[in-house]
Design a protein around this motif. Structure first.
Motif, short mmCIF file in Angstrom:
data_model
loop_
_atom_site.label_atom_id
_atom_site.label_comp_id
_atom_site.label_asym_id
_atom_site.label_seq_id
_atom_site.Cartn_x
_atom_site.Cartn_y
_atom_site.Cartn_z
N ALA A 1 -2.71 0.95 -6.58
CA ALA A 1 -2.02 2.23 -6.73
C ALA A 1 -1.26 2.24 -8.05
N ASN A 2 -1.19 3.39 -8.69
CA ASN A 2 -0.39 3.49 -9.90
C ASN A 2 1.09 3.64 -9.53
N LEU A 3 1.94 3.77 -10.51
CA LEU A 3 3.39 3.82 -10.26
C LEU A 3 3.82 5.07 -9.51
N GLU A 4 2.99 6.11 -9.52
CA GLU A 4 3.30 7.32 -8.77
C GLU A 4 2.82 7.25 -7.33
N GLY A 5 2.12 6.18 -6.98
CA GLY A 5 1.63 6.02 -5.62
C GLY A 5 0.24 6.55 -5.39
N THR A 6 -0.46 6.92 -6.45
CA THR A 6 -1.82 7.42 -6.31
C THR A 6 -2.77 6.23 -6.16
N LEU A 7 -3.52 6.27 -5.10
CA LEU A 7 -4.43 5.19 -4.73
C LEU A 7 -5.85 5.72 -4.87
N LYS A 8 -6.68 5.03 -5.64
CA LYS A 8 -8.06 5.47 -5.80
C LYS A 8 -8.91 4.90 -4.67
N LEU A 9 -9.55 5.79 -3.94
CA LEU A 9 -10.52 5.40 -2.93
C LEU A 9 -11.91 5.55 -3.55
N GLU A 10 -12.95 5.37 -2.78
CA GLU A 10 -14.30 5.41 -3.35
C GLU A 10 -14.56 6.73 -4.10
N GLU A 11 -14.32 7.85 -3.46
CA GLU A 11 -14.65 9.15 -4.04
C GLU A 11 -13.45 10.07 -4.14
N SER A 12 -12.27 9.59 -3.76
CA SER A 12 -11.11 10.47 -3.75
C SER A 12 -9.84 9.67 -4.06
N TYR A 13 -8.71 10.36 -3.98
CA TYR A 13 -7.42 9.73 -4.22
C TYR A 13 -6.52 9.97 -3.02
N GLU A 14 -5.58 9.06 -2.79
CA GLU A 14 -4.65 9.19 -1.67
C GLU A 14 -3.23 8.95 -2.20
N ASP A 15 -2.27 9.68 -1.66
CA ASP A 15 -0.88 9.53 -2.06
C ASP A 15 -0.19 8.53 -1.13
N THR A 16 0.22 7.41 -1.69
CA THR A 16 0.93 6.39 -0.90
C THR A 16 2.41 6.30 -1.28
N SER A 17 2.88 7.28 -2.04
CA SER A 17 4.22 7.21 -2.64
C SER A 17 5.35 7.15 -1.63
N LYS A 18 5.11 7.55 -0.39
CA LYS A 18 6.17 7.53 0.62
C LYS A 18 6.05 6.36 1.61
N GLU A 19 5.00 5.56 1.45
CA GLU A 19 4.80 4.43 2.37
C GLU A 19 5.80 3.32 2.06
N PRO A 20 6.47 2.80 3.09
CA PRO A 20 7.49 1.76 2.88
C PRO A 20 6.98 0.53 2.12
N VAL A 21 5.73 0.11 2.36
CA VAL A 21 5.24 -1.08 1.65
C VAL A 21 5.06 -0.78 0.16
N PHE A 22 4.65 0.43 -0.18
CA PHE A 22 4.52 0.82 -1.59
C PHE A 22 5.89 0.84 -2.25
N LEU A 23 6.85 1.47 -1.60
CA LEU A 23 8.20 1.58 -2.16
C LEU A 23 8.84 0.20 -2.36
N ALA A 24 8.61 -0.72 -1.42
CA ALA A 24 9.15 -2.07 -1.55
C ALA A 24 8.51 -2.79 -2.74
N ALA A 25 7.20 -2.62 -2.90
CA ALA A 25 6.49 -3.27 -4.02
C ALA A 25 6.97 -2.72 -5.36
N LEU A 26 7.30 -1.44 -5.41
CA LEU A 26 7.84 -0.86 -6.64
C LEU A 26 9.17 -1.50 -7.03
N LYS A 27 9.87 -2.03 -6.05
CA LYS A 27 11.15 -2.71 -6.30
C LYS A 27 10.95 -4.20 -6.58
N GLY A 28 9.68 -4.63 -6.61
CA GLY A 28 9.39 -6.03 -6.92
C GLY A 28 9.17 -6.91 -5.71
N GLU A 29 9.15 -6.34 -4.51
CA GLU A 29 8.98 -7.11 -3.28
C GLU A 29 7.52 -7.15 -2.86
#
Length: 131
Positions: A54-82
């Motif tokens: 996922a990029n820093l905005e939380g956009t996740l590339k799937l096979e043919e589309s994109y998904e927004d993961t920006s509100k998922e707790p695991v994504f937010l924790a990883a953005l903080k370095g965890e």
């Protein structure tokens, strides 16, 4: 036992951290074909259901589309370095666990988030092998 579950989780975390440390992330964009192929290969090799970038905005590339993961707790924790994992959750007919870790450049700046999904059934198999 709890320590066995923790051991398997730590092993899975170490696996995605090792993938996140690969130099390909410094060479290619998060949604490039090269990154996609590398993540598909690593997913199969390591036994994950799927590994995504996922990029820093939380956009996740799937096979043919994109998904927004920006509100998922695991994504937010990883953005903080965890590096972290989720509680089991339903995804269609399957129950999965998500893991996430930051991807950093040579200066140590976070440039994206590596996310992996593991089916709970497969996770249970890893635990049974250890017991």
């Amino acid at each position: 036992t709890v320590s066995t579950v923790e051991q398997v989780l730590q092993d899975r975390i170490l696996m995605i951290q090792s993938v996140a440390a690969r130099e390909e992330f410094l060479k290619y964009a998060y949604d490039s074909e090269q990154i996609g192929k590398m993540l598909e290969t690593e997913s199969k090799r390591l036994g994950f259901r799927k590994i995504y970038m996922a990029n820093l905005e939380g956009t996740l590339k799937l096979e043919e589309s994109y998904e927004d993961t920006s509100k998922e707790p695991v994504f937010l924790a990883a953005l903080k370095g965890e590096t972290t994992y989720s509680a089991p959750m339903k995804k269609g007919a399957d129950t999965i666990i998500s893991l996430a870790t930051p991807v950093t450049n040579q200066a140590g700046n976070i440039i994206g988030v590596l996310m992996a999904t593991q089916e709970l059934e497969d996770f249970t198999k890893f635990i049974q092998v250890i017991i």
